[in-house]
Structures are given as C-alpha cells and as structure tokens.
Design an enzyme around this catalytic site. Structure first.
Site, short mmCIF file in Angstrom:
data_model
loop_
_atom_site.label_atom_id
_atom_site.label_comp_id
_atom_site.label_asym_id
_atom_site.label_seq_id
_atom_site.Cartn_x
_atom_site.Cartn_y
_atom_site.Cartn_z
N CYS A 29 58.34 46.78 -70.87
CA CYS A 29 57.66 45.47 -70.76
C CYS A 29 57.89 44.70 -72.09
CB CYS A 29 56.05 45.53 -70.59
SG CYS A 29 55.57 46.60 -69.03
N CYS A 94 33.80 4.41 -73.62
CA CYS A 94 34.81 3.68 -72.35
C CYS A 94 35.95 4.77 -72.63
CB CYS A 94 35.10 2.40 -72.97
SG CYS A 94 35.84 2.29 -74.67
N CYS A 97 37.82 5.86 -75.66
CA CYS A 97 37.30 6.97 -76.12
C CYS A 97 37.73 8.32 -75.56
CB CYS A 97 35.74 6.93 -76.18
SG CYS A 97 34.72 5.51 -76.52
N ASP A 531 40.31 27.82 -37.91
CA ASP A 531 40.31 29.27 -37.61
C ASP A 531 39.60 29.62 -36.50
OD1 ASP A 531 40.45 32.18 -37.93
OD2 ASP A 531 38.80 32.00 -38.37
N ASP A 730 36.92 31.50 -42.56
CA ASP A 730 36.04 31.92 -43.03
C ASP A 730 36.05 33.53 -43.58
OD1 ASP A 730 36.30 33.09 -40.60
OD2 ASP A 730 34.44 34.04 -40.58
N ASP A 734 42.04 34.20 -43.92
CA ASP A 734 42.35 32.79 -43.74
C ASP A 734 42.66 32.50 -45.33
OD1 ASP A 734 41.46 32.50 -41.19
OD2 ASP A 734 39.56 32.58 -41.91
#
Length: 865
Positions: A29, A94, A97, A531, A730, A734
């Site tokens: 790594c 505003c 800012c 679904d 759900d 999905d």
C-alpha cells in the site's frame, strides 16, 4: 494529525506537507501511494509511512493543488483524512458577504471546500487537519468583520442563533435611533429654503458647518461599521457590500467636508455639499440591515417547529415504579409509560395498551393513527386517547425526530446549482460596480455635464434643484447613486431563502429533501420509475379470491385450507390462515400434516384428508379440477397464484393469493400522469405478473425480470436518452438505482440502506407523497425564479436610471438616499415573496388532485417475489 506545512529549504517554491492517508495495511500500500503521488507533475518527492498513516509530499503549489494530491491517493483506493467544521456566522447581510467568507476561508492552505448559507447564517468548512486549524478558520472569518462560532446542535444552536439575531436587531436599532433623527434634521437644513420650510426651519440649520456637525456623528457612528468591515475584507483581498457602502458614504461626506472648509479646492464648491446624501444614505442602509435581521430568522421556522416537538420529560418503569426523568436520559429497551394527552418521548414499540396517536407534525397525516401492541410509535408525536406502555428502541440522536431535524438542517444549508450562478454573479458584481461607477463619473465629468446639464435639474422625488452644482459635484452625485443602487443583496437572498422555506414546507408534509440540488432536480423530472414489491405493492401476499365448488361454501373452503396450512411457515399458507381469521373463522388444528415441496401440503382435518396445492399435486393425487380450469387461468393471467383445495379426493374449490397494491398506488400514478410525467415500473418479477400490476395502476411502461444489479443500468439508459428520472424504491436492491437516478426517493418504511441512499425520504408509506414532493419542488423553484427575476430586474432597471440614462429627457437624477431606499426595498421584496410559500397547499391536501378520478381502483393483484 499531520505536520504543519513548511517551506522547503532547498527550493523556496516547494512546500512540504503530511497528508493523513487511510486504508494502508502493508508495504505494498505504501509503495502504491508513493507511486501515485510521484507520478504527478510538480511533486518533487513523496514518502508514505504505514505506521504514521501519512504521506509526506514535497510539491510546487504553483503546479499542484491539494485536491490533485487527494485525487491521486483516492484513485489508487485510499482515502485522505478530512474533517468538517460547522460554524454559525453572524453579521452577514448579503450575497457578497457569502463570497467574502468563501473567498477568504477557501484561500487558506488546507481548506478543501467551504460553503456558506446566508439565510441560515452557517458555514460548512471541509479541511485537512494539521494544515489548517478550526481556530485559524474562525479567526479569518472574524477578521472580515463577522462573528464565527462552532455550530451547536439542536435547541442550543437555535438559542444561540436567536440570541445572535436579537443582538443584531438591538445593535442596528440603536444605530437607527442615532442616524434617523440626525439625518432628518440634516435633510431639513439642506432643504431649508424650499417650499414652506423657511417658516419653520431656522436658517442656521442650513449653515454648512452645522450640517457638518450633525452629519459627522452619523458617519463615524452608525456608518463606521462599513468602513471597518471594508478594511478587514480588503486585508484578505475580498470586496463586499461594505465597500460599496463605505465608498458611497465616504465620497459624499468627504467631498462635502472639502467643499465646506476648502470651497475653492476644485471639487464643486459650496453648491456640492451633499451632507444630506451621506446622512440619509447611512440611515437607509441601517434601516435595511435592521429589516433583514427582523425577517431572516423567519426562514428557519420549520426547524423551530420541529425542535418544539422534542419532549422534555419521560415516564419510565424502573424497579417496578414509574419514574419521571428528562426525555434525553431514556435508555434503549427501557419501558416507557404514556398517558392520554402526553407526548411520546422517544421511538419505540408498543408492548401493551391501545390508543390513537397524532403523528401529523412528523408524517403530515391528518388523522390520528391507531396504535396497539406491536406497532411502532415515534418520539415527539402526541398520544390522544388511551394509555399504553412501549419499549424504547431509539433514543437521543437516533430518534426519527432527531434524524428529521438533521436532514432538514443539512438540506437548508446546502446550495442548489442555480444558487451557485447567483453567488458567482453577486461575487463578481462588486468589482464591476466600482468600474461602472468610475465610468459613469468620467462620462458625466468630461462629456455628459457639458452636453446635457440643465439648471432645471432636480433630485428625483424632491423639489430640490441642482442649478448651482458644478461638474464635479454632479458627476460625483450620479456615480455614488450607481454605487449604492447596485447592491446585489436581493440576488444573494433569492435562492437560499426560497430553499429554506421549501424544505421546511416539505417537512411539514412528511417529505425530507436531503439537499437543495434534490429540490431543483425534482422540479425538472420527466419520468418516475417505481419499484414494484414493497413500493407499489405491500410486499406480502394476501388472499384475493375464494371460489367454491358446487355444494361448498366459500368460508368452508377457506377454513379447510387454513386448517391445512395453520402449521405451515410458507408465506402463501400464512396468507390463507390470516384471511380465514380475518373473516372470523375458527381455524382447526390438523390431526396430521405434511408439506410436499413444490406442490403444496397434505393434512388430516376433522377426519378428512385435505390437499392444498397446485395442478401437479391434484394430478398426482388423481383429483379432477376440470371445472375450475377456466377460472384458474383467468386468475393467473392477472398475476395471481392459484391453489386448489380438495377433500377426500374431491375438489372443493380454489384459493387465489397475490401481493396487494398499496392503498394509494393507482391514485398516485394517475395524478403523476396529470402532471405530465411518464410512469415506469421496474421489477425482477416475471413479465406476466408485472404487466398485471401495471394494468391495475395504469403504468405506461414495464421493465420486468430485471436483476437487482441491472436496475441502475436501466435508469442510466433512460438518462442517456435525455430523460430526467426519479426512482422510487424501498429495498436494498433498489439502492444502486436510487443513487443513479436524478432524484432517488426512498419510502420511509423501507430499508435503512434505501433511506441512506435516496435524495428524498418519504416518511409515510404513501406513494401520493411522490406527487407532493414534486409539487413542493416545483413551487420552491418557481419562488426561486420569481426572486431572481425581481432581483435582476431591480438591478437591470435601476442601474441605468441611476447612471443618468434618462437624464437628458427627465432632467432628474437619483439621489444616493433614494438609491439606498430602493436597495433596502428590493431585499425586503424578495424576503416577503419567499414567505408567500407558506401558503402553498399540495393538490392532494387541497382536494384538487382528486377531481377527475372516476375509475374504480383495483386493490388486489400480483404475485410476490
């Protein structure tokens, strides 16, 4: 944490940093990370340490950005540690800012991103720990003239924000008490010789020295904040609205002072003492700040309402006795007692008792929901009628209410793509306004005055003439008006104020947008993909038809089938038992029972041999089902599963079982059609079942037999064909499609994975909320566009007028004080227009969507998968 950034000794252009790297586990790594970093042009050296989990990089900041280093590490599969600092910012007024803070903080070494929300008064800073510290970030913001403190959570955050707003209101209110009386006296003195004023106003007030004495406290009192903030901003290389104000006030005041004490200095002489401009300009700007502070807090009203729902006390059972404790001290699995009229303190599951609970503030449901043993209750909702006990399942930050508050807060502090454009315009505006003001001054000084000036010149909306004003005074007057009237405050407020109001309105109806980008995307959808199982349908089988043979009754057939299945754990068998008990039928225990895998069951009930199963079982056992063949085929064409019942070798009837549509599925699809959207269903179920359901709910297109991993590909394919797609689902399967869609809508009763992935969470298990979500999104974006339209129209119309475009014909010029008044009115107009969103009522709630739905909704279809 990582080492502080240092200049490289050998080459002053090089910088050395130590980035925290996560995910390294071995020497390989380390080599991979080092190789990725060394491959970047501009990196002089890179060394990774496995034990320290850091990468030490020497690089040329002129060639390589921190983001490039991070991307290189991420590309090889590792993460660079970053932290997020949430701040509460005070004193912003505003869009400039916002730009000032984002520019100053974003330029700090080690800051990866910064996002400032004006209406919420918040900033979210993502930074590399070690390269920059939270203290430095806060100090940088304070140096710009704003207050910065780490954002608290929950009620404490609201209390601090409310207190900060009150302080700002009190501060600007005090300055108004100073500025306005003095400014009005200065105005009377300036116009002392006009109309009937000489009768009432002493002539001494018109003396320039008196006007100087009256104006000076205004400029160095209420107006001084603009000079201080301008200086702080310029130190960090940023320009904001304070610079516009300071330039306008300072120019008018300075020229007036010079012409008072040195009238022959060549700056317009005694006729160009615009003390009233400096005084009234300051007073109007202070008024604008005061009004903004008053109205800005209203945008976070939704959060306040949600916060107010959080219960304060809970009654729990400890050692067999009821004990009243603070709600935030309830622990998981404790038994909580709730009496009529009390708030439910935390989330849980009812153990005993019965009641109706008002969940309207959480889910938007208008009617109380009945709760009995086994039902879930939500903390913050109101118990209406009965008493019950429940077991706490989620407490503290894990409750549904706490999660909802966090989601709404996150959404309100995010930025819609359209806002980034507005911020960009507003951010660049200040510089170009100064350029324009200079150009206007030069034009009127060298060309315009000589060609167009008339002694009849008047200040707009006043009887005051400028007959004696010189070329310098006239050019200065016009350029100062341009400076002041160009303030892009309204542009900056247009989008975030509407987004805050829209997310709050959606939350009132049980719809949680996770970000402003989701609102913008939801307003532009063309296709809705549902679904099937668990979304359009309940996801569990139910008995839909019972057909009895001659000499048999339906209830008797159902009772016999239930008795055969009562010991079965098969979902279809459970559905039959549930249906029998639902009709009040007694379900007998079988004397003998055996399951025949793939065929059905065989049982002895009341001394009779009962078979319950498919055609193959009947054929194997020699039961003649010819009389039911036609009915069975028709039911199967509708996607239902047919099971035959036989007693002692004779067919007694058939029972059809199917998944059932949710109550409002067809209605939701119908309304979506009326909104002009195409509706698609995607499912892994077989085509026959899928098409049967599609016919029932009126869906345009069916994507059947789609593997879970291919759902996202189907959505992507639609997007590649130019469709803007929302996915409603759900389940865990999905999640990829929810992430791929332009807008992923997760059903609240669905899995946690779906809710985490979706861009929108529908708290209720009601598909009509898809319609409401789209309507809220469209209403919000309409409000954004209206606000931007009025904000840009204001600048588009007023800047040319202030610059004197109409002067050759009208002989009138805009005074700086009128410019300041118009600027304040534009911001107020945008804020008030946003508040109109409170009146928005979804078509379902208003009854408009139901008009025209005449056909019967078929409730029962399908086969579960």
């Amino acid at each position: 944490m990582i080492d502080q950034k240092q200049k490289h000794v050998g080459n002053p252009k090089l910088t050395e940093i130590a980035l925290p790297v996560r995910g390294m586990s071995c020497a390989s790594c380390v080599a991979t990370v080092e190789g990725a970093l060394r491959g970047i042009d501009g990196v002089a050296s890179a060394t990774a340490s496995l034990t320290a989990e850091k990468a030490f990089v020497t690089f040329d900041p002129g060639k390589v950005r921190l983001a490039d280093l991070e991307q290189a590490i991420r590309d090889v599969g590792y993460e660079v540690g970053k932290e997020v600092l949430a701040l509460q910012i005070g004193g912003m007024s505003c869009a400039s800012c916002v730009t000032s803070i984002e520019t100053a903080v974003g330029s700090l070494p080690g800051v990866a991103s910064v996002q400032v929300n004006l209406p919420a008064g918040t900033a979210t800073v993502t930074y590399y720990p070690g390269l920059v510290t939270p203290a430095l970030i806060k100090r940088t913001i304070r140096d710009l003239g704003y207050q910065a403190a780490e954002r608290l959570e929950g009620a404490a955050a609201l209390d601090r924000e409310r207190e900060a707003r009150r302080r700002e209101i009190r501060r600007q209110g005090r300055w108004m008490l100073v500025a306005w009386p003095l400014a009005l006296v200065v105005m009377l003195g300036t116009f002392q010789d006009v109309w009937i004023l000489p009768r009432f106003v002493p002539g001494v007030l018109a003396n320039p020295l008196i006007l100087f004495a009256l104006t000076t406290p205004i400029v160095f009192g209420p107006g001084w904040q603009f000079f201080i903030n301008s200086y702080r901003g310029l130190r960090h290389g940023v320009t904001d609205m304070n610079l516009l104000y300071a330039t306008g006030i300072g120019a008018a005041y300075l020229i007036a002072v010079i012409n008072t004490f040195f009238p022959h200095a060549g700056f317009g002489g005694p006729e160009a003492t615009f003390y009233e401009a400096a005084a009234l300009l300051t007073a109007f700007i202070i008024l604008g700040r005061y009004l903004e502070a008053l109205t800005r807090g209203r945008a976070s009203e939704a959060i306040r309402k949600l916060m107010s729902l959080q219960p304060k006390v809970a009654r729990v059972l400890r050692n067999g006795a009821e004990v009243e404790i603070p709600a935030d001290e309830v622990e998981v699995d404790e038994v909580v007692v709730v009496r009529p009229g009390e708030q439910i303190p935390v989330d849980g599951i009812v153990l005993e008792g019965y009641s109706a609970v008002d969940q309207s503030m959480i889910t938007g449901e208008s009617m109380p929901v009945e709760k009995r043993a086994g039902d879930e209750v939500i903390g913050g909702t109101m118990n209406k009628t009965g008493a019950f006990k429940f077991r706490a399942t989620k407490v503290g930050r894990d409750t549904a209410l706490a999660q909802i508050i966090k989601l709404v807060e996150d959404a309100q502090t995010s930025k819609a793509p359209i806002q980034r454009l507005a911020d960009l315009v507003a951010g660049k505006f200040i510089f170009w306004v100064h350029v324009l003001a200079l150009a206007v001054f030069l034009f009127w000084f060298f060309i315009g005055y000589a060609r167009f000036f008339s002694p009849e010149t008047r200040l707009m909306l006043t009887p005051y003439t400028l007959a004696g004003v010189g070329v310098f005074g006239f050019a200065l007057l016009v350029s100062v008006a341009v400076l002041v009237i160009s303030c892009p405050c309204a542009v900056g407020m247009a989008t975030p104020s509407a987004i805050m109001a829209g997310t709050g309105k959606a939350a009132e109806h049980g719809i949680l947008f996770k970000g402003a980008d989701a609102i913008e995307a939801a307003s532009r959808l063309t296709h809705i993909v549902f679904d099937k199982t668990g979304t359009l349908t309940r996801g569990e089988p139910s008995v839909t038809d019972v057909v009895a043979a001659e000499g048999w009754l339906e209830d008797r057939v159902l009772r016999l089938g239930a008795a055969a299945e009562v010991n079965s754990e098969h979902p279809l068998g459970e559905a039959i038992v549930r249906a029998a008990r639902g009709r009040g039928l007694a379900v007998d225990e079988p004397e003998a029972f055996s399951a025949i895998p793939g065929h059905g069951v065989e049982a002895r009930v009341g001394g009779r041999m009962v078979l319950l199963g498919n055609r193959r079982l009947m054929r194997d056992r020699g039961v003649d089902i010819t009389a039911f063949r036609g009915q069975a085929e028709r039911l199967e064409e509708d996607g239902k599963t047919v099971m035959f019942v036989a007693a002692d070798g004779q067919v007694a009837g058939l029972i059809a079982v199917a998944d059932t549509l949710k109550e409002h599925s067809a209605e939701a699809v119908h309304i979506l059609h009326r909104l002009g959207l195409r509706v698609v269903m995607i499912t892994g179920d077989n085509r026959r079942t899928a098409e049967a359901i599609a016919r029932q709910v009126g869906i345009d297109r069916v994507l059947a037999e789609v593997l879970p991993q291919d759902k996202a590909l189907e959505v992507k394919g639609m997007q590649m064909r130019g469709m803007r797609v929302a996915m409603v689902g759900d389940g865990i399967n999905d999640a990829p499609a929810l992430a791929q869609a332009d807008v992923g809508m997760a059903i609240g009763s669905g899995t946690d994975v779906a809710k985490e992935t979706g861009h929108v969470v529908l708290i209720k298990d009601d598909l009509r909320d898809v319609v409401t979500a789209i309507e809220v999104a469209k209403a919000t974006m309409r409000k954004v566009k209206q606000n931007l339209f009025w904000a840009f129209v204001y600048n588009t119309v007023t800047i040319p007028i202030a610059a004197g475009l109409l002067y050759p014909w009208s002989r009138q010029v805009v005074s700086p004080e009128i410019a300041a008044f118009l600027m304040a009115i534009s911001s107020l107009t945008v804020t008030l227009n946003t508040t109109l969103l409170k009146r928005f009522v979804p078509s379902l709630r208003g009854g408009r969507a139901l008009a025209g739905i005449r056909r019967e909704l078929a409730p029962l279809v399908g086969v579960p998968h």
